[in-house]
Design a protein around this motif. Sequence first.
Motif, mmCIF file in Angstrom:
data_model
loop_
_atom_site.group_PDB
_atom_site.id
_atom_site.type_symbol
_atom_site.label_atom_id
_atom_site.label_comp_id
_atom_site.label_asym_id
_atom_site.label_seq_id
_atom_site.Cartn_x
_atom_site.Cartn_y
_atom_site.Cartn_z
ATOM 1 N N CYS A 625 79.447 120.909 48.822
ATOM 2 C CA CYS A 625 79.335 120.953 50.283
ATOM 3 C C CYS A 625 77.913 120.780 50.792
ATOM 4 C CB CYS A 625 79.911 122.274 50.778
ATOM 5 S SG CYS A 625 79.255 123.693 49.889
ATOM 6 N N SER A 626 76.925 120.983 49.941
ATOM 7 C CA SER A 626 75.536 120.874 50.395
ATOM 8 C C SER A 626 74.663 120.751 49.154
ATOM 9 C CB SER A 626 75.119 122.120 51.178
ATOM 10 O OG SER A 626 74.900 123.190 50.268
ATOM 11 N N ALA A 627 73.369 120.563 49.389
ATOM 12 C CA ALA A 627 72.442 120.473 48.259
ATOM 13 C C ALA A 627 72.469 121.781 47.461
ATOM 14 C CB ALA A 627 71.040 120.173 48.754
ATOM 15 N N LEU A 628 72.830 122.870 48.126
ATOM 16 C CA LEU A 628 72.848 124.168 47.454
ATOM 17 C C LEU A 628 74.269 124.645 47.167
ATOM 18 C CD1 LEU A 628 69.868 125.743 49.385
ATOM 19 C CD2 LEU A 628 69.894 124.915 47.028
ATOM 20 N N HIS A 629 75.165 123.688 47.055
ATOM 21 C CA HIS A 629 76.559 123.997 46.712
ATOM 22 C C HIS A 629 76.638 124.795 45.411
ATOM 23 C CE1 HIS A 629 80.578 123.214 45.018
ATOM 24 N NE2 HIS A 629 79.945 122.673 43.993
ATOM 25 N N GLN A 630 75.810 124.434 44.461
ATOM 26 C CA GLN A 630 75.867 125.081 43.154
ATOM 27 C C GLN A 630 75.396 126.543 43.248
ATOM 28 O OE1 GLN A 630 77.525 123.358 41.222
ATOM 29 N NE2 GLN A 630 77.101 123.835 39.090
ATOM 30 N N GLU A 631 74.717 126.881 44.342
ATOM 31 C CA GLU A 631 74.303 128.271 44.568
ATOM 32 C C GLU A 631 75.394 129.066 45.285
ATOM 33 O OE1 GLU A 631 72.298 125.725 44.630
ATOM 34 O OE2 GLU A 631 70.756 126.418 43.244
ATOM 35 N N MET A 632 76.446 128.374 45.720
ATOM 36 C CA MET A 632 77.472 129.028 46.542
ATOM 37 C C MET A 632 78.436 129.767 45.619
ATOM 38 S SD MET A 632 79.430 127.371 49.748
ATOM 39 C CE MET A 632 80.548 128.364 50.742
ATOM 40 N N GLN A 633 78.131 131.029 45.349
ATOM 41 C CA GLN A 633 78.844 131.786 44.329
ATOM 42 C C GLN A 633 78.765 133.278 44.607
ATOM 43 O OE1 GLN A 633 76.337 130.949 40.732
ATOM 44 N NE2 GLN A 633 75.823 133.103 40.948
ATOM 45 N N GLY A 634 79.491 134.071 43.831
ATOM 46 C CA GLY A 634 79.433 135.520 43.984
ATOM 47 C C GLY A 634 80.047 136.219 42.792
ATOM 48 N N TYR A 635 80.017 137.565 42.836
ATOM 49 C CA TYR A 635 80.550 138.364 41.726
ATOM 50 C C TYR A 635 81.487 139.444 42.235
ATOM 51 C CZ TYR A 635 76.870 136.512 38.657
ATOM 52 O OH TYR A 635 76.045 135.697 37.928
#
Length: 664
Positions: A625-635
């Motif tokens: 979805c964005s340049a930081l898609h790979q950061e779009m995460q959680g636990y």
Amino acid sequence: MKSIRIIAAAAFSFSLLMSFNSCKPKNAGNAVNADAASKAYVAPGKYDEFYNFVSGGFSGQLATYGLPSGRLLRVIPVFSVDPEKGWGYSEETKPMLNTSHGFVPWDDLHHTELSQTNGEIDGRWVFGNANNTPRVARIDLKTFRTAEIIELPNSAGNHSSPFITENTEYVVAGTRFSVPPDDKNGDVPINTYKQNFKGTISFISVAKEDGKMDIAFQIQCPGVNFDLSHAGKGKSHGWFFFSCYNTEQANTLLEVNASQKDKDFIMAVNWKKAEEYLKAGKGRKQAVKYAHNTYSDKTHSATSEIKTEVTVLDAKELKDICYFIPCPKSPHGCDVDPTGEYIVGSGKLAALIPVFSFDKMIKAIADKAYAGDYDGIPVIKYEAALYGEVQKPGLGPLHTEFDGKGNAYTTFFVSSEVVKWNIKDLKVLDRAPTYYSVGHLCIPGGDSKKPNAKYLIAYNKITKDRYLPTGPELAQSAQLYDISGDKMQLILDFPTIGEPHYAQAVSADLIKGNSVKFFKIDENQNPYVSKGEGTTKVVRTGNRVDVNMTCIRSHFSPDNIEGIKAGDEVYFHVTNLEQDWDVPHGFAIKGANTGELLIMPGETQTLKWTAEKAGMFPFYCTDFCSALHQEMQGYIRVSPAGSNVPLLFSTGKNYPVADTAAKK
Ligand code: RUQ
Ligand code: CUA
């Protein structure tokens, strides 16, 4: 004598059946002319001229292609679960696949039909049929999503469906398998077909404003197999025509036993008359069970209701609703030309194509030009309804579409070709090979009053050597022909999803301007919506945990959740806060035994996940979805059952360690 004739007839049809496999057209290699590529070429960044809505057969879905490029634009999930889009996996969409048999995750979609106004395609909805567990779906062409699914009682193998009348007053559905009616004992010997089995056709009304479907009435007919159908139009508006086979009423080895008779029938149904009987209270209320499922773009969720009654009209008692017209031989396609005068029956085993005249049929009924009756339904004399026959058109005719210029195009499965013929003089004008064994065909608007006959698409059953080998199964092949000139010209092959049966196409101008770009978050009425990060929450009720969360480029809120315990049922209600076109976010969590969620801007979707054991479970966005898609995460932290780790959730901050520890 009689028995000899039967044996001879059986031998004849058996040899026909043996040759019913495809044969390869002779000039296979070099059928494409040099200018073909430019005709199918749509430059990068340019739009196609037509949308093509193609049934997916045993995939249960409906695919949208652009024409003339053949580019796949979208697979619309309808009757089968689709983990790619979460269809049938999210809590919001599960009720769409509910039936009187419970949740049904698969079906077989054979025909698509676009809604019409005054006999012309209006671009509002496309309908699809479920063949196996009988249902009809309505897809909204603003969202390209399935908006409604209605189940059909008294039916099995809903094949002659979802054909519509010229103002979309009704969508019809004829049962392929005759069966004992739902309120009768079905536990009867199979060989009591003749006594106990009935063929039911359904008329589903479609509301003008919002398209809502309802079973207006059913007509109980003799037990035969209904195959395909088309509505009358213009002068024949008010009538519907169904092809039927197995008038032998065989219940076993149909390939031989249902191919005995020289002629089966096209059933003409006077539905205006049926409406009168309905108004006059001639229908019988029958206790049945069927599901009616609707999807709301306000709550972004579906509701399923089980209905318990239909009104049935008896074709045998109410004499002037149904008439049989003899039609050679095991008719499949049943198509009505743009003027509404000519009805074309395509007998799979016939060596000619009969064309019936609506005017002659009406006169035959007035004159009672009958050749007896079949199970109480008058049989019109063949010659009394016949306009004429197309002689030696090809082998194994299946389906016909029209160009609005006085020509018809019929597909031939056995001889693998499309044949163009003139409706008035019934002369063959042109033939073009298909690769191979063509089933349905489509001309944009080709079953409406106003065809837009620039292209014809053939949907083939067998692909063989047309594409690079991909193991035992090959993608089915569609072929595009330019039919703007006198001769058909093959210009493109393109693979399809599942097995294409009927398809329809329409000028893109009718649809593209209405396409929804995103859902307004202010109008989201999902009970678990979070309209901003400030309203997100995690709520425990016993062992159920509701997580109302949001996503926006490029984070989830909350993205740290603790205090979940093994055995908890966690419902992730994810709202996509984006208000922009083409920015879905995805949601997937480790160990989930469902699909992902794919959440459109402004929408809320829910994934149910069982925390089965203690540990750390990451979740992330699946759609780049964005340049930081790979950061779009959680636990999610899961503690053992019975643990007293407090329920905590956060984004962008950490609780002091002491707060997150299990209390002694
Ligand atoms: S079918 S190939 Cu419509 Cu299911 Cu004719
Ligand atoms: Cu959101 Cu990737």
